[in-house]
Design a protein around this motif. Structure first.
Motif, PDB file in Angstrom:
ATOM      1  N   ALA A  63       0.881  -1.166   0.000  1.00 55.35           N
ATOM      2  CA  ALA A  63       0.000   0.000   0.000  1.00 55.35           C
ATOM      3  C   ALA A  63       0.922   1.220   0.000  1.00 55.35           C
ATOM      4  O   ALA A  63       2.105   1.096   0.351  1.00 55.35           O
ATOM      5  CB  ALA A  63      -0.898   0.001   1.232  1.00 55.35           C
ATOM      6  N   PRO A  64       0.406   2.369  -0.419  1.00 56.58           N
ATOM      7  CA  PRO A  64       1.265   3.560  -0.406  1.00 56.58           C
ATOM      8  C   PRO A  64       1.864   3.785   0.982  1.00 56.58           C
ATOM      9  O   PRO A  64       1.137   3.780   1.977  1.00 56.58           O
ATOM     10  CB  PRO A  64       0.293   4.695  -0.780  1.00 56.58           C
ATOM     11  N   THR A  65       3.171   3.909   1.039  1.00 56.54           N
ATOM     12  CA  THR A  65       3.850   4.104   2.324  1.00 56.54           C
ATOM     13  C   THR A  65       5.141   4.867   2.126  1.00 56.54           C
ATOM     14  O   THR A  65       5.808   4.714   1.093  1.00 56.54           O
ATOM     15  CB  THR A  65       4.142   2.736   2.998  1.00 56.54           C
ATOM     16  N   LYS A  66       5.463   5.699   3.096  1.00 57.02           N
ATOM     17  CA  LYS A  66       6.733   6.425   3.067  1.00 57.02           C
ATOM     18  C   LYS A  66       7.803   5.682   3.871  1.00 57.02           C
ATOM     19  O   LYS A  66       8.905   6.188   4.071  1.00 57.02           O
ATOM     20  CB  LYS A  66       6.549   7.826   3.651  1.00 57.02           C
ATOM     21  N   ALA A  67       7.446   4.522   4.376  1.00 57.04           N
ATOM     22  CA  ALA A  67       8.399   3.764   5.193  1.00 57.04           C
ATOM     23  C   ALA A  67       9.621   3.380   4.356  1.00 57.04           C
ATOM     24  O   ALA A  67       9.489   2.826   3.271  1.00 57.04           O
ATOM     25  CB  ALA A  67       7.724   2.513   5.744  1.00 57.04           C
ATOM     26  N   GLU A  68      10.788   3.673   4.883  1.00 51.49           N
ATOM     27  CA  GLU A  68      12.044   3.374   4.187  1.00 51.49           C
ATOM     28  C   GLU A  68      12.466   1.924   4.443  1.00 51.49           C
ATOM     29  O   GLU A  68      12.197   1.371   5.522  1.00 51.49           O
ATOM     30  CB  GLU A  68      13.148   4.303   4.707  1.00 51.49           C
ATOM     31  N   THR A 117       9.830  21.966  27.405  1.00 51.28           N
ATOM     32  CA  THR A 117      11.052  21.157  27.329  1.00 51.28           C
ATOM     33  C   THR A 117      10.735  19.735  26.854  1.00 51.28           C
ATOM     34  O   THR A 117      11.386  19.198  25.955  1.00 51.28           O
ATOM     35  CB  THR A 117      11.739  21.109  28.711  1.00 51.28           C
ATOM     36  N   ALA A 118       9.713  19.152  27.465  1.00 49.22           N
ATOM     37  CA  ALA A 118       9.343  17.776  27.101  1.00 49.22           C
ATOM     38  C   ALA A 118       8.781  17.716  25.687  1.00 49.22           C
ATOM     39  O   ALA A 118       9.027  16.748  24.948  1.00 49.22           O
ATOM     40  CB  ALA A 118       8.325  17.227  28.102  1.00 49.22           C
ATOM     41  N   PHE A 119       8.047  18.745  25.314  1.00 54.74           N
ATOM     42  CA  PHE A 119       7.507  18.782  23.945  1.00 54.74           C
ATOM     43  C   PHE A 119       8.652  18.810  22.934  1.00 54.74           C
ATOM     44  O   PHE A 119       8.632  18.084  21.935  1.00 54.74           O
ATOM     45  CB  PHE A 119       6.598  20.006  23.753  1.00 54.74           C
ATOM     46  N   GLY A 120       9.645  19.633  23.222  1.00 55.12           N
ATOM     47  CA  GLY A 120      10.792  19.726  22.314  1.00 55.12           C
ATOM     48  C   GLY A 120      11.533  18.402  22.193  1.00 55.12           C
ATOM     49  O   GLY A 120      11.927  17.987  21.091  1.00 55.12           O
ATOM     50  N   ALA A 121      11.700  17.734  23.313  1.00 52.77           N
ATOM     51  CA  ALA A 121      12.399  16.437  23.289  1.00 52.77           C
ATOM     52  C   ALA A 121      11.595  15.396  22.518  1.00 52.77           C
ATOM     53  O   ALA A 121      12.145  14.595  21.754  1.00 52.77           O
ATOM     54  CB  ALA A 121      12.651  15.960  24.716  1.00 52.77           C
ATOM     55  N   THR A 122      10.286  15.434  22.708  1.00 52.07           N
ATOM     56  CA  THR A 122       9.430  14.477  21.985  1.00 52.07           C
ATOM     57  C   THR A 122       9.462  14.771  20.489  1.00 52.07           C
ATOM     58  O   THR A 122       9.614  13.848  19.669  1.00 52.07           O
ATOM     59  CB  THR A 122       7.978  14.544  22.512  1.00 52.07           C
ATOM     60  N   ALA A 123       9.313  16.033  20.143  1.00 51.51           N
ATOM     61  CA  ALA A 123       9.350  16.415  18.727  1.00 51.51           C
ATOM     62  C   ALA A 123      10.678  16.008  18.102  1.00 51.51           C
ATOM     63  O   ALA A 123      10.727  15.555  16.954  1.00 51.51           O
ATOM     64  CB  ALA A 123       9.123  17.923  18.591  1.00 51.51           C
ATOM     65  N   GLY A 124      11.740  16.141  18.869  1.00 45.08           N
ATOM     66  CA  GLY A 124      13.057  15.734  18.373  1.00 45.08           C
ATOM     67  C   GLY A 124      13.122  14.239  18.095  1.00 45.08           C
ATOM     68  O   GLY A 124      13.729  13.810  17.105  1.00 45.08           O
ATOM     69  N   SER A 125      12.463  13.467  18.948  1.00 43.23           N
ATOM     70  CA  SER A 125      12.475  12.004  18.737  1.00 43.23           C
ATOM     71  C   SER A 125      11.617  11.618  17.534  1.00 43.23           C
ATOM     72  O   SER A 125      11.924  10.664  16.821  1.00 43.23           O
ATOM     73  CB  SER A 125      12.009  11.278  20.006  1.00 43.23           C
ATOM     74  N   CYS A 126      10.556  12.358  17.291  1.00 45.07           N
ATOM     75  CA  CYS A 126       9.746  12.135  16.072  1.00 45.07           C
ATOM     76  C   CYS A 126      10.613  12.425  14.846  1.00 45.07           C
ATOM     77  O   CYS A 126      10.671  11.617  13.902  1.00 45.07           O
ATOM     78  CB  CYS A 126       8.529  13.065  16.031  1.00 45.07           C
ATOM     79  N   LYS A 127      11.250  13.580  14.876  1.00 48.16           N
ATOM     80  CA  LYS A 127      12.020  14.032  13.724  1.00 48.16           C
ATOM     81  C   LYS A 127      13.192  13.078  13.434  1.00 48.16           C
ATOM     82  O   LYS A 127      13.453  12.738  12.273  1.00 48.16           O
ATOM     83  CB  LYS A 127      12.541  15.440  13.954  1.00 48.16           C
ATOM     84  N   ALA A 128      13.872  12.643  14.481  1.00 47.16           N
ATOM     85  CA  ALA A 128      15.021  11.757  14.288  1.00 47.16           C
ATOM     86  C   ALA A 128      14.595  10.474  13.581  1.00 47.16           C
ATOM     87  O   ALA A 128      15.260   9.987  12.665  1.00 47.16           O
ATOM     88  CB  ALA A 128      15.655  11.434  15.646  1.00 47.16           C
ATOM     89  N   CYS A 129      13.454   9.930  13.990  1.00 48.38           N
ATOM     90  CA  CYS A 129      12.957   8.687  13.388  1.00 48.38           C
ATOM     91  C   CYS A 129      12.494   8.962  11.947  1.00 48.38           C
ATOM     92  O   CYS A 129      12.753   8.161  11.049  1.00 48.38           O
ATOM     93  CB  CYS A 129      11.833   8.107  14.250  1.00 48.38           C
ATOM     94  N   HIS A 130      11.810  10.070  11.746  1.00 47.46           N
ATOM     95  CA  HIS A 130      11.363  10.413  10.387  1.00 47.46           C
ATOM     96  C   HIS A 130      12.569  10.630   9.459  1.00 47.46           C
ATOM     97  O   HIS A 130      12.566  10.163   8.325  1.00 47.46           O
ATOM     98  CB  HIS A 130      10.486  11.673  10.413  1.00 47.46           C
ATOM     99  N   ASP A 131      13.561  11.342   9.955  1.00 47.58           N
ATOM    100  CA  ASP A 131      14.750  11.608   9.127  1.00 47.58           C
ATOM    101  C   ASP A 131      15.421  10.306   8.681  1.00 47.58           C
ATOM    102  O   ASP A 131      15.881  10.172   7.551  1.00 47.58           O
ATOM    103  CB  ASP A 131      15.766  12.462   9.890  1.00 47.58           C
ATOM    104  N   ALA A 132      15.467   9.359   9.593  1.00 46.25           N
ATOM    105  CA  ALA A 132      16.182   8.103   9.295  1.00 46.25           C
ATOM    106  C   ALA A 132      15.322   7.081   8.560  1.00 46.25           C
ATOM    107  O   ALA A 132      15.837   6.287   7.762  1.00 46.25           O
ATOM    108  CB  ALA A 132      16.689   7.485  10.602  1.00 46.25           C
ATOM    109  N   PHE A 133      14.020   7.097   8.824  1.00 45.93           N
ATOM    110  CA  PHE A 133      13.202   5.962   8.377  1.00 45.93           C
ATOM    111  C   PHE A 133      11.960   6.329   7.556  1.00 45.93           C
ATOM    112  O   PHE A 133      11.220   5.451   7.149  1.00 45.93           O
ATOM    113  CB  PHE A 133      12.772   5.132   9.591  1.00 45.93           C
ATOM    114  N   ARG A 134      11.743   7.602   7.339  1.00 45.98           N
ATOM    115  CA  ARG A 134      10.575   7.985   6.542  1.00 45.98           C
ATOM    116  C   ARG A 134      11.030   8.727   5.300  1.00 45.98           C
ATOM    117  O   ARG A 134      11.790   9.710   5.405  1.00 45.98           O
ATOM    118  CB  ARG A 134       9.606   8.862   7.336  1.00 45.98           C
ATOM    119  N   GLY A 135      10.589   8.289   4.152  1.00 45.13           N
ATOM    120  CA  GLY A 135      10.934   8.948   2.899  1.00 45.13           C
ATOM    121  C   GLY A 135      10.036  10.148   2.646  1.00 45.13           C
ATOM    122  O   GLY A 135       9.176  10.481   3.458  1.00 45.13           O
ATOM    123  N   LYS A 136      10.242  10.783   1.511  1.00 43.56           N
ATOM    124  CA  LYS A 136       9.456  11.967   1.151  1.00 43.56           C
ATOM    125  C   LYS A 136       8.042  11.559   0.751  1.00 43.56           C
ATOM    126  O   LYS A 136       7.839  10.588   0.055  1.00 43.56           O
ATOM    127  CB  LYS A 136      10.102  12.713  -0.011  1.00 43.56           C
TER     128      LYS A 136
END
Lengths: 151, 151
Positions: free
Chosen positions: A89-94, A132-151
């Motif tokens: 199915a359509p997926t951005k998963a790398e 502070t916690a929001f920033g850390a959480t957002a960072g963990s989202c972004k790190a995973c997206h950067d490494a494992f989610r395509g465009k």
């Protein structure tokens, strides 16, 4: 409140332990499931973001309730990344999700851990603590997206 | 366990009380949100169904964990049916949702109530009790779909 997360975590671990074939009738269901869980999560996370970024007034109760939903939803998507669900199915998963599973697990575990901290931070009622916690959480989202989610 | 549902219920009621404009950036987000929440719910409900219908062996713990997720997810979709979300993205939602809101609320409240009973029934560990609650919950899904979901 901790009981909520603990309980959902226990559920999630058990679900993850079951074979993927027992969980989803079709590969496309697994893909849709993980996308759906992450979308719901993102909507509630965004409501906290709106407060953290000053777009809407800070309401500690609303923030805490949304953070609880975020932490609960964070447990769910991972079961949808089972073997063989890289396409169907359509997926951005790398492909790296399946070729580097330990790294993916580390990244997703980090996100789950940060959402639990976010829920705890939201319960303090202190906006700076939440930021502070929001920033850390957002960072963990972004790190995973950067490494494992395509465009 | 009751605390989980109570907490999520409280969150949901508060979310429902907020104006839709404060919750979703775009109409299509609201539509996607409700569809996503219902899809996740359906996947977990289906796992209970597989046990109830004998397609997979009954595992009381797995059933209870899935029922808890079903009951928690059941709280969420309704915020996505706000005014003006009858169109804006592909949706099977019938106009009656907005023209007969009291009936829609009654049907959705019924479903939410049945999922809470389902979670309680699953905790008994008794398959017959679970079957009864599963049937009642499925009936509440179907009644709402028959009245408010198009083809």
């Amino acid at each position: 409140m901790k009981a909520i997360l603990t309980s959902v975590l226990a559920s999630s671990l058990l679900v993850l332990a079951a074979p993927a074939s027992a969980q989803f009738a079709k590969t496309e269901d697994a893909i849709k499931y993980r996308q759906s869980a992450l979308f719901v999560l993102g909507q509630h996370f965004g409501r906290i973001g709106a407060m953290v970024n000053g777009r809407v007034p800070f309401d500690a109760k609303v923030a805490a309730e949304n953070a609880d939903i975020v932490a609960a939803m964070a447990q769910l998507p991972w079961a949808g990344f089972g073997p063989g669900t890289d396409k169907g199915a359509p997926t951005k998963a790398e492909p790296a999700i399946w070729t580097e599973p330990a790294k993916f697990k580390e990244a997703s575990d980090k996100m789950v851990a940060e959402t639990a901290k976010l829920a705890a931070a939201a319960k303090t009622g202190n906006l700076d603590t939440l930021k502070t916690a929001f920033g850390a959480t957002a960072g963990s989202c972004k790190a995973c997206h950067d490494a494992f989610r395509g465009k």
